[in-house]
Motif scaffolding. Structure first.
Motif, PDB file in Angstrom:
ATOM      1  N   LEU A 179      23.273  10.125 -13.973  1.00 57.24           N
ATOM      2  CA  LEU A 179      22.242  10.483 -13.009  1.00 57.24           C
ATOM      3  C   LEU A 179      22.860  10.668 -11.627  1.00 57.24           C
ATOM      4  O   LEU A 179      22.554  11.643 -10.926  1.00 57.24           O
ATOM      5  CB  LEU A 179      21.157   9.403 -12.964  1.00 57.24           C
ATOM      6  CG  LEU A 179      20.038   9.627 -11.943  1.00 57.24           C
ATOM      7  CD1 LEU A 179      19.296  10.930 -12.211  1.00 57.24           C
ATOM      8  CD2 LEU A 179      19.077   8.437 -11.940  1.00 57.24           C
ATOM      9  N   ALA A 180      23.725   9.736 -11.234  1.00 57.02           N
ATOM     10  CA  ALA A 180      24.379   9.852  -9.930  1.00 57.02           C
ATOM     11  C   ALA A 180      25.181  11.144  -9.836  1.00 57.02           C
ATOM     12  O   ALA A 180      25.146  11.847  -8.817  1.00 57.02           O
ATOM     13  CB  ALA A 180      25.275   8.644  -9.691  1.00 57.02           C
ATOM     14  N   ALA A 181      25.907  11.480 -10.893  1.00 59.53           N
ATOM     15  CA  ALA A 181      26.695  12.710 -10.888  1.00 59.53           C
ATOM     16  C   ALA A 181      25.802  13.937 -10.777  1.00 59.53           C
ATOM     17  O   ALA A 181      26.114  14.888 -10.031  1.00 59.53           O
ATOM     18  CB  ALA A 181      27.549  12.785 -12.146  1.00 59.53           C
ATOM     19  N   ASP A 182      24.677  13.926 -11.508  1.00 58.25           N
ATOM     20  CA  ASP A 182      23.764  15.071 -11.470  1.00 58.25           C
ATOM     21  C   ASP A 182      23.082  15.196 -10.110  1.00 58.25           C
ATOM     22  O   ASP A 182      22.636  16.283  -9.732  1.00 58.25           O
ATOM     23  CB  ASP A 182      22.718  14.940 -12.577  1.00 58.25           C
ATOM     24  CG  ASP A 182      22.001  16.249 -12.863  1.00 58.25           C
ATOM     25  OD1 ASP A 182      22.685  17.277 -13.021  1.00 58.25           O
ATOM     26  OD2 ASP A 182      20.760  16.242 -12.927  1.00 58.25           O
ATOM     27  N   MET A 183      23.020  14.106  -9.382  1.00 58.87           N
ATOM     28  CA  MET A 183      22.436  14.117  -8.044  1.00 58.87           C
ATOM     29  C   MET A 183      23.485  14.372  -6.964  1.00 58.87           C
ATOM     30  O   MET A 183      23.224  14.190  -5.773  1.00 58.87           O
ATOM     31  CB  MET A 183      21.723  12.790  -7.781  1.00 58.87           C
ATOM     32  CG  MET A 183      20.495  12.548  -8.637  1.00 58.87           C
ATOM     33  SD  MET A 183      19.722  10.922  -8.317  1.00 58.87           S
ATOM     34  CE  MET A 183      19.186  11.128  -6.602  1.00 58.87           C
ATOM     35  N   ASP A 184      24.696  14.758  -7.392  1.00 57.13           N
ATOM     36  CA  ASP A 184      25.797  15.060  -6.468  1.00 57.13           C
ATOM     37  C   ASP A 184      26.400  13.815  -5.825  1.00 57.13           C
ATOM     38  O   ASP A 184      26.937  13.880  -4.709  1.00 57.13           O
ATOM     39  CB  ASP A 184      25.369  16.060  -5.384  1.00 57.13           C
ATOM     40  CG  ASP A 184      24.952  17.407  -5.964  1.00 57.13           C
ATOM     41  OD1 ASP A 184      25.574  17.832  -6.958  1.00 57.13           O
ATOM     42  OD2 ASP A 184      24.012  18.019  -5.428  1.00 57.13           O
ATOM     43  N   PHE A 185      26.345  12.702  -6.543  1.00 56.51           N
ATOM     44  CA  PHE A 185      27.001  11.481  -6.097  1.00 56.51           C
ATOM     45  C   PHE A 185      27.883  10.932  -7.223  1.00 56.51           C
ATOM     46  O   PHE A 185      27.717   9.791  -7.652  1.00 56.51           O
ATOM     47  CB  PHE A 185      25.970  10.420  -5.692  1.00 56.51           C
ATOM     48  CG  PHE A 185      25.139  10.792  -4.501  1.00 56.51           C
ATOM     49  CD1 PHE A 185      25.626  10.622  -3.213  1.00 56.51           C
ATOM     50  CD2 PHE A 185      23.872  11.334  -4.671  1.00 56.51           C
ATOM     51  CE1 PHE A 185      24.853  10.962  -2.107  1.00 56.51           C
ATOM     52  CE2 PHE A 185      23.092  11.685  -3.584  1.00 56.51           C
ATOM     53  CZ  PHE A 185      23.586  11.507  -2.295  1.00 56.51           C
ATOM     54  N   PRO A 186      28.839  11.723  -7.731  1.00 53.09           N
ATOM     55  CA  PRO A 186      29.645  11.249  -8.860  1.00 53.09           C
ATOM     56  C   PRO A 186      30.425   9.982  -8.507  1.00 53.09           C
ATOM     57  O   PRO A 186      31.051   9.907  -7.444  1.00 53.09           O
ATOM     58  CB  PRO A 186      30.582  12.430  -9.140  1.00 53.09           C
ATOM     59  CG  PRO A 186      30.624  13.205  -7.872  1.00 53.09           C
ATOM     60  CD  PRO A 186      29.273  13.044  -7.251  1.00 53.09           C
TER      61      PRO A 186
END
Length: 268
Positions: A179-186
């Motif tokens: 989820l973090a990666a998909d929200m641009d916070f990998p």
């Protein structure tokens, strides 16, 4: 012959907190050790752990006498993979990357026999029925099968309420790292935006009448999620705990060794 009821599924229904551990070593002996450590549920990881059908089977066999419920996470929610996992005796499945209520409905059909689903009729030669020694296995199978889905994308969070309301879904698990990666916070599940989405997601799942789950290696976050009402929370992984224990032992004798270690994001 009869099998004991799925105590994990019952606990979720009753909203009793269940503390879990990721089992990613792909080894039956390691799984058996974890099974006697007192966790409520153990995830045999077929998505990121180096598991195949036979290694998952070996771990299910090793955990048969364990008080922990083995939860098999498949690589994807393919009907044929679900059929095989159920036939070797998995009763609780965790399916990653579920993005819509329609996808969740297909998964429910995959774990049920006709006329309510599409699970293949092979129980006569399967470990699930203890090789035809459980009377009326086909009629009773769905009573103990527990289906958990993972919401780990912006698309899933947008459709989360509909997903959680699908009949036959026993719990919704938020995957914080993806989820973090998909929200641009990998690699940064602690980003305020990610945490806000997770907390809102837990509230949405609970409002839809289903138990919510999550995994991190951060104790403060895990306790926060439990306080928010999350029911099934995994608090670490065997690989990480084993590695950390070995590093602690090495540090007693070689504190300056360069291991090339890098921090993890706290999710899997």
């Amino acid at each position: 012959m009869t099998l004991p009821p799925n105590a994990f599924k019952i606990a979720l229904r009753e909203r009793r907190p269940q503390i879990g551990l990721w089992v990613a070593m792909a080894d039956a002996y390691a799984a058996e050790i974890a099974g006697h450590a007192g966790f409520d549920w153990l995830v045999i990881d077929g998505e990121h752990g180096p598991n195949d059908l036979r290694s998952i089977l070996a771990q299910l066999q090793a955990l048969q006498g364990s008080p922990s419920e083995p939860v098999v996470r498949l690589p994807v929610g393919e009907t044929w993979m679900i059929k095989q996992a159920l036939d070797i005796g998995a009763r609780t499945l965790l399916i990653p990357m579920v993005d819509s209520a329609e996808q969740a409905e297909m998964l429910v059909r995959a774990v049920r026999y006709p006329p309510h689903g599409v699970r293949g009729m092979g129980s006569g030669i399967a470990r699930a029925s203890r090789f035809s020694t459980i009377p009326n296995y086909v009629a009773k199978a769905s009573d103990d099968i527990c289906l958990l889905i993972q919401a780990e994308s912006r698309a899933a969070m947008a459709d989360l309420e509909r997903m959680a309301k699908v009949d036959g879904i026993d719990g919704v698990f938020i995957g914080p790292s993806d989820l973090a990666a998909d929200m641009d916070f990998p690699g940064n599940i602690e980003a305020p935006e990610v945490q806000a989405a997770i907390e809102q997601g837990i509230a949405t799942i609970l409002r839809a009448g289903k138990p919510a789950g999550i995994l991190t290696s951060h104790e403060s976050l895990n306790r926060r999620y439990l306080d928010l009402g999350a029911t099934f929370v995994a608090v670490g992984a065997d690989v990480s705990e084993f590695s950390a224990a070995l590093k602690r032992l090495r540090m007693k004798y070689k504190p300056d060794a360069d291991t090339g270690e890098t921090p993890t994001s706290g999710g899997y």
